[in-house]
Design a protein around this motif. Structure first.
Motif: not given
Length: 482
Positions: A382-389
């Protein structure tokens, strides 16, 4: 990534080609030189083979780069032609399986292409106001395939600007109105421009922005007299069959006058000369003895074998990431294998500061991915999508051609702009179905179509957050589901 992600000169006269004298600077108007007589004094076969291996590892990126230059800017009747030198060509749509000039292409951002001849004078590239919501970049690449700089949001702040791009011989001053100067190590360079497409309905907006990218010679920008034209170059046609055999060294010899000597590579250049690869001199593989010709071919095979081992033991095991394979000369620190791997498996990958690439070549148990044998699933918590700007994407590639995969949905990727259309499981996680056949109509929104054979998937993250680059964030494994 183009991480997982380039001519025959024989009997072609090089009249008018620049020639590199002992100073390392291209001569103004070099004469034609006689064909190499390396065959008369060939090194021992073992030495030839060893030199050929190292030369191929070091020189392949230049030749692969020339392949794209030739197809995109010189071969006007070819299917991949975009615009002549010093002009911008725009692609009005994202890449499809029909696009074959660049392996492992990005299909998230429509491209604009600018091949630059900087011998006479610099060029001025004008960028329109893009704002701070849309990702864009101009990746500046020299002939070696080093990313020598970027024009992007961090440079423009979303505002319009004028940027001067100069070759190694320019000693002038930037006129008023230039926001920043960028210098290429080589007189031929590439500006690979990406403009983010939010969704299909956004395409007209992207086209309008592309139409506002403008390039002109410095003299035209400054309103001063133009300098004399540089000597004409007899560019040899690119032939893939020749470029993958002993004639590869013909291409390399042609390109060397436009690749100024770096002191750290002087030893390698001396070894190249021992096999007849000399700047500006035609290399005639047909003049070699059969044994010497075979030694060159074996050296190329040795280089490819070393690459295969490097991929299996370093890249597939995540000991080496794409961030290591692409960047400036200073960032790569003379690592020819890294540059070779990047060019061989996906040329023109971005530097780590601009984009992060993570490749799926094997499943969770270390077995090669094959859509003819298995179905797979990638599950993001759930909170594991790739972190991106900016944005991320998962793109599918055929393992044999390294191109996009034709499929009934015309879907080549799943990316973060598509999140509203993806189905989540009750716990909030997102499962992506990576397989050749449809997982069923109820799951097709999350289907990334694969070929019925070998494939790989590239996870791209544009303007990644620090936890992606330092690998604090862990990507999910590719699990076999059938």
């Amino acid at each position: 990534m183009r991480l997982l992600l380039v001519v025959g000169l024989i009997a072609i006269p090089l009249v008018g080609c620049d020639r590199q004298p002992s100073s390392g600077k291209p001569a103004a108007d070099a004469p034609r030189v006689a064909a190499s007589t390396a065959a008369a004094a060939e090194p021992a076969v073992d030495e030839l083979r060893a030199i050929a291996k190292d030369a191929y590892i070091w020189g392949f990126p230049l030749v692969e780069n020339y392949k794209t230059l030739y197809q995109q800017a010189l071969d006007r009747n070819g299917p991949n032609f975009h615009a002549p030198l010093n002009a911008i060509g725009n692609s009005a749509n994202v890449a499809t399986p029909e696009d074959t000039a660049i392996i492992t292409p990005n299909s998230d951002t429509p491209y604009s292409f600018l091949w630059m001849d900087l011998r006479a004078e610099p060029l001025v590239l004008s960028i329109p106001a893009i704002g701070d919501k849309r990702y864009f970049s101009v990746q500046l690449i020299d002939l070696y395939t080093f990313n020598f700089d970027y024009i992007n949001q961090s440079v423009t702040k979303g505002e319009a600007g004028n940027y001067l791009i100069a070759g190694p011989q320019w000693k002038g001053e930037a006129p008023k109105g230039i926001d920043k100067v960028f210098r290429s190590e080589t007189p031929f360079a590439y500006g690979l421009m990406r403009t983010q497409l939010f969704d299909p309905q956004d395409l007209d907006n992207v086209k309008r922005l592309q139409a506002q990218y403008k390039v002109q010679p410095l003299s035209a920008f400054a309103g001063t007299p133009a300098p004399p034209a540089p000597p004409a170059v007899k560019f040899p046609p690119y032939d893939a069959a020749k470029a993958n055999g002993p004639e590869f060294f013909s291409y390399l010899a042609f390109l060397l006058p436009y690749a100024p000597l770096n002191a750290d590579e002087a030893g390698l250049r001396d070894r190249l000369a021992k096999i007849g690869v000399v700047p500006g001199k035609p290399f005639d593989a047909d003049r070699l003895s059969p044994a010497a010709r075979q030694a060159l071919q074996d050296g190329i095979k040795d280089a490819d074998a070393e690459l295969a081992n490097f991929v299996a033991t370093q890249i597939n095991t995540d000991k080496v990431s794409s961030a290591d394979l692409f960047g400036s000369r200073a960032q790569l620190k003379g690592n020819a294998m890294y540059r070779f791997a990047g060019a061989k498996q996906g040329i023109y990958g971005n530097s780590a500061s601009e984009a992060d690439y993570q490749a799926y070549f094997v499943d969770a148990k270390g077995q090669p991915l094959d859509g003819g044998r298995h179905d797979y699933v990638l599950r993001f918590a759930k909170d594991g999508l790739p972190p991106t700007n900016a944005f991320w994407s998962m793109t599918m590639y055929d393992g044999k051609t390294k191109l996009l995969v034709d499929n009934p949905l015309d879907r080549y990727l799943i990316n973060s702009p598509m999140l509203p259309s993806l189905k989540r499981d009750p716990d909030g996680s997102i499962a992506l179905y990576v397989q050749a056949k449809s997982p069923g109509q109820d799951k097709e929104s999350n289907w990334l179509p694969a070929p019925t054979g070998p494939f790989y998937v590239i996870l791209r993250n544009y303007s990644p957050r620090p936890e992606v680059v330092d690998r604090t964030w862990k990507r999910p494994p590719m699990e076999v589901s059938r």
